[in-house]
Every structure is written in C-alpha cells, then in structure tokens.
Enzyme design. Structure first.
Site, mmCIF file in Angstrom:
data_model
loop_
_atom_site.group_PDB
_atom_site.id
_atom_site.type_symbol
_atom_site.label_atom_id
_atom_site.label_comp_id
_atom_site.label_asym_id
_atom_site.label_seq_id
_atom_site.Cartn_x
_atom_site.Cartn_y
_atom_site.Cartn_z
ATOM 1 N N GLY A 183 0.956 -0.781 0.291
ATOM 2 C CA GLY A 183 0.314 -0.074 -0.326
ATOM 3 C C GLY A 183 0.933 0.847 -0.079
ATOM 4 O O GLY A 183 2.224 0.573 1.117
ATOM 5 N N VAL A 190 2.798 2.473 -2.466
ATOM 6 C CA VAL A 190 4.090 2.875 -2.523
ATOM 7 C C VAL A 190 4.013 3.545 -4.043
ATOM 8 O O VAL A 190 5.270 4.235 -4.869
ATOM 9 C CB VAL A 190 4.704 1.227 -2.809
ATOM 10 C CG1 VAL A 190 5.295 0.830 -1.394
ATOM 11 C CG2 VAL A 190 4.278 0.349 -3.755
ATOM 12 N N GLY A 191 3.192 3.838 -4.481
ATOM 13 C CA GLY A 191 2.603 4.090 -6.205
ATOM 14 C C GLY A 191 1.448 3.009 -7.366
ATOM 15 O O GLY A 191 2.300 3.926 -8.261
ATOM 16 N N THR A 239 -1.228 3.023 -8.159
ATOM 17 C CA THR A 239 -2.444 3.879 -8.722
ATOM 18 C C THR A 239 -1.570 4.827 -10.053
ATOM 19 O O THR A 239 -1.597 4.714 -10.980
ATOM 20 C CB THR A 239 -2.623 4.171 -8.157
ATOM 21 O OG1 THR A 239 -3.804 3.595 -7.604
ATOM 22 C CG2 THR A 239 -4.024 5.254 -8.763
ATOM 23 N N ASP A 269 -9.061 -2.069 -6.662
ATOM 24 C CA ASP A 269 -8.535 -2.182 -5.061
ATOM 25 C C ASP A 269 -9.903 -1.421 -4.280
ATOM 26 O O ASP A 269 -10.687 -0.023 -4.698
ATOM 27 C CB ASP A 269 -7.319 -0.516 -4.981
ATOM 28 C CG ASP A 269 -6.672 -0.501 -3.386
ATOM 29 O OD1 ASP A 269 -7.535 -1.131 -2.983
ATOM 30 O OD2 ASP A 269 -5.903 0.468 -3.414
#
Ligand SMILES: Nc1ncnc2c1ncn2[C@@H]1O[C@H](COP(=O)(O)OP(=O)(O)OP(=O)(O)O)[C@@H](O)[C@H]1O
Length: 407
Positions: free
Chosen positions: A91, A93-94, A96, A119
């Site tokens: 979750g 970390v980038g 998206t 998600d």
C-alpha cells in the site's frame, strides 16, 4: 510536446519543506519531504532541462540483465492483440500513479486503453483528477487514443451474487441449501464455510469478483476496441488471497454443484414444498456456477503468459522490498508472469549538503542493494523512478511520470 513541462497541479503540493536536492546549470529540482504548510508558494517548476536530467538518470535498467536485452516499453506496446497489465505491491508505494501513467502512455502510443481499479480504497479518481466513481467506464480527457477509466465498487460487484442467494430470505449459501430441502447436507458443507464467505467475504473475493466483472464487460462487442487493459490492484495481501481463491472456490462450488445434481433429482419434492421458489433457487444455483466459471477465467487470465504481465511496484525501503520479495515468490508459485519491478520514489542526486537527504539516500541505496541480492527480485528488470517534486495528479502530470518510467 509542450516547450515547458509545468506540472499543472503544482499548486496542490502541500509538502513544502523543500530540500534543494541538486542544482543543474539553470534549474533547481525540489522534492517535498515533510508536510509543512508553505510560507511561500514559489515552487520551482521542473524545466525541460531537468526532465532531460531525470530521464537520463532514471533509465530502465536491469539488475542482472544487460540493458540491451531488457524488454522495455517497445515490447509492451507492440502488437494489437489485447494485453493485460496488473500493477501490484504494498500500500502507498505508487501503484495507482504507475498504473495511471502506464495507461496514459499506452493511449498516447495508439492503444485504446482501459484502466481499472480493483482496490477497494480507490485512488484512480484522485490520480486522474476526475470523478470515476459509479462503476461505469468514464472517458479520460487528454490522451491521443481513447482512454477509459473504471473504478469497480466491490460491494456492488458482490451484490448481484448475494441477492440471488438471499432472495428466499436466507442469509447466504447455508440458508440457500436449507431452502433447497437439503438441510442434512448443510452439515457436510459446514467445513467449506461458504456462508461466511458470502457474509463476510475475504478481501481477495471482492477483488476477484471485480476483475471478473471487468472481464464480463470486455467480453461484449461494445468493448472489443480496447487493446490494453491496465489494472491498479489492491495491496499485496488482497492479491495473494485473490490468487488462492479461485482454487478454493472452484473446489467449494464444485461440491455445491455436485449437490445440485441431487437437487435436480429431488425437483418434484422441492416443488411440492416450495412451489414457485424453485425458480429462485435454480437462479441461485446458476449464479454459483457462473461465479465459479468467472473465477476460473480470472485464474486463467493471471497465468496467461501471452497476454498478461504482473508488474510489481515498490519503494527503496526494507519493508517494502521484503514484501515485494514475498509477493514475487507467491506469484511464481501460482505461475503468474512477472518481468518487471518498478522501484518508485527514489531520491534524485543532490549537489547540496542536506543531511536528511544524504541519510535517506544512503538508506535507499542500501535497499536497492537488497534487491540485487534478493533471489526473488534480482532477476527482474528493474525500473527506477524518481521521487518528483510535485504531486502526480491529472493527465499532464501522469504523462510526465509515464515518460520517465515507461521506456
Ligand atoms: N514518483 C513519485 N513522486 C512523487 N510522488 C509520488 C510518486 N509516486 C507516487 N507519488 C505520490 O504518492 C502518493 C501515493 O501514490 P499512489 O496513490 O499512486 O500509491 P498506491 O500504491 O496506489 O496507494 P494505495 O495502496 O493507497 O492505493 C500519491 O500522493 C502520489 O501522488
């Protein structure tokens, strides 16, 4: 390409303890590290020269494979056969940002593209700075080829199935089976915990259903134009559960469906007891079968080396790398194809003496070394992406990030 790469959302940047990280001849790159309110909003925007700097500094490279052998973006973009890219990792970390930037890049490279978030905590709307909620495909303005985005509402995706099993007033499969006049078999089914599965579904089930829903969309003629599908998946734990789910469901539902045979042979008895409700119960059994078939398709999609690639996204931090290693091991076990590892948010080099930055950079460097020595990660193509000085929001910002990451 515009002559000045001003990021439109720079004003939305809240991090303003701006450390000057490096000085190039004509510009200063700034990176927001701490969340203080800005005293002045005179952010130094990235110039074309800096972009060139970033691009040369954060080239796609492989830890173990020579650069020339690395299959880069050219390989990802080649061909008109439909391809699926799943981006996953810890979750925050980038995922998206990387998924959205990849989707924009595909669309700008001639592929009608669909980007989907499965998600449960969606951030695709925030990433595109556009409202994508509502469970339908929304066109994204900006790229050259059609780009559509979709945020699947896991509750909604599950609702259709749930309602079928609850029509007769029951609270899940357990009641459904009892409703079928097969109460004595419920005991045997107890160990399968299917009732609980539907009432409090594990995270993986929601995501699997969301992916199944997308596949359902894609089967229709209306959506045949999409040649690239990018999934912004839920954090690692959900993905791992998702991967083991199809087998679990397959076995469980398989048993239910065997019982259905018995149900069919008992039709006349059921009819006399439940009358019209038999149709409802038949619907529910059909839904179970449908769910099972869809789960099998999701499983096949994840393992299809010709059309699918799972890209792991991480940051240069020990905990994130350890989690990525476990994710890679599980994906390998499940035969899910993984080739690339994106290491996001790497601090750019600096010519100044910011102590905090120097420490952080050392820390990140150690974490990058860990990747080289990790048996699960060292053979993946490593893509290093810098921590940039603005929040990645909106298509122009995503284009900017995409041009740095996807080469
Ligand atoms: N390379 C980068 N440089 C600067 N900011 C970044 C970078 N990558 C991501 N961010 C920022 O970090 C935050 C988290 O990114 P993002 O939402 O893409 O992560 P995520 O892994 O999808 O998170 P979640 O697990 O919560 O869905 C966002 O504010 C995003 O703009």
């Amino acid at each position: 390409m515009a002559s000045c790469s001003v990021i439109p959302s720079a004003s939305s940047l809240v991090s303003s303890s701006l450390c000057k990280l490096f000085t190039s001849r004509n510009s200063i790159a700034t990176v927001g590290l701490l969340s203080f309110a800005p005293k002045s909003s005179s952010f130094v925007l990235l110039s074309i020269k800096q972009r060139a700097y970033h691009e040369s500094s954060f080239r796609v490279r492989s830890v173990a494979v020579p650069v020339e052998d690395v299959a880069g973006f050219d390989d990802m973009v080649a061909g008109t056969q439909r391809k699926y890219y799943m981006l996953g990792g810890k979750g925050g970390v980038g995922k998206t940002s990387c998924a959205a930037s990849l989707a924009v890049k595909f669309a700008d490279s001639g592929h009608p593209t669909l980007v989907v978030s499965t998600d449960p905590a969606h951030s695709l709307s925030d990433s595109f700075a556009q409202d994508l909620t509502g469970g339908t495909l929304v066109p994204v303005e900006g790229p050259e080829c059609p780009l559509f985005a979709l945020e699947i509402n896991p509750d909604k995706a599950r609702e259709e199935f749930r309602s079928a099993t609850q029509k007769n007033g029951g609270t899940g499969v357990k009641d459904f089976m009892e409703g079928m006049g097969l109460g004595m078999l419920v005991e045997q089914l107890g160990e399968l915990k299917l009732g609980e599965l539907l009432d409090t579904p594990p995270p993986g089930l929601d995501e699997a259903m969301a992916i199944a829903k997308v596949m359902q969309f894609l089967e229709s003629q209306e959506y045949s134009m999409f040649t690239r599908i990018v999934f912004d998946t839920a954090p690692t734990g959900h993905t791992l559960r998702l991967l083991s789910l199809p087998d679990f469901l397959d076995a469980s539902i398989g048993k239910i469906l065997k019982l259905r045979q018995k149900i069919t042979s008992a039709t006349s008895a059921i009819k006399s007891v439940f009358g019209q409700e038999q149709t409802t119960q038949q619907d529910a059994a059909d839904k179970l079968e449908q769910l099972r078939e869809r789960m099998i398709k999701v499983r096949e999609l994840f393992r299809d080396t010709d059309s699918t690639e799972f890209v792991i996204v991480t940051i240069p931090a020990v905990m994130a790398i350890n989690e990525s290693s476990r994710l890679r091991a599980s994906l390998k076990k499940e035969n899910v194809p993984v080739k690339k590892l994106v290491v996001n948010q790497i601090l750019p080099p600096s010519a100044t003496d910011c102590k905090f930055c120097a420490m952080k950079r050392k820390d990140q460097s150690r974490a990058l070394d860990m990747i080289q020595n990790d048996p699960e990660l060292s053979n993946l193509t490593l893509i290093q992406a810098p921590l940039v000085d603005v929040e990645i929001r909106g298509v122009p910002a995503l284009k900017f990030l995409g041009d740095i990451i996807w080469k």
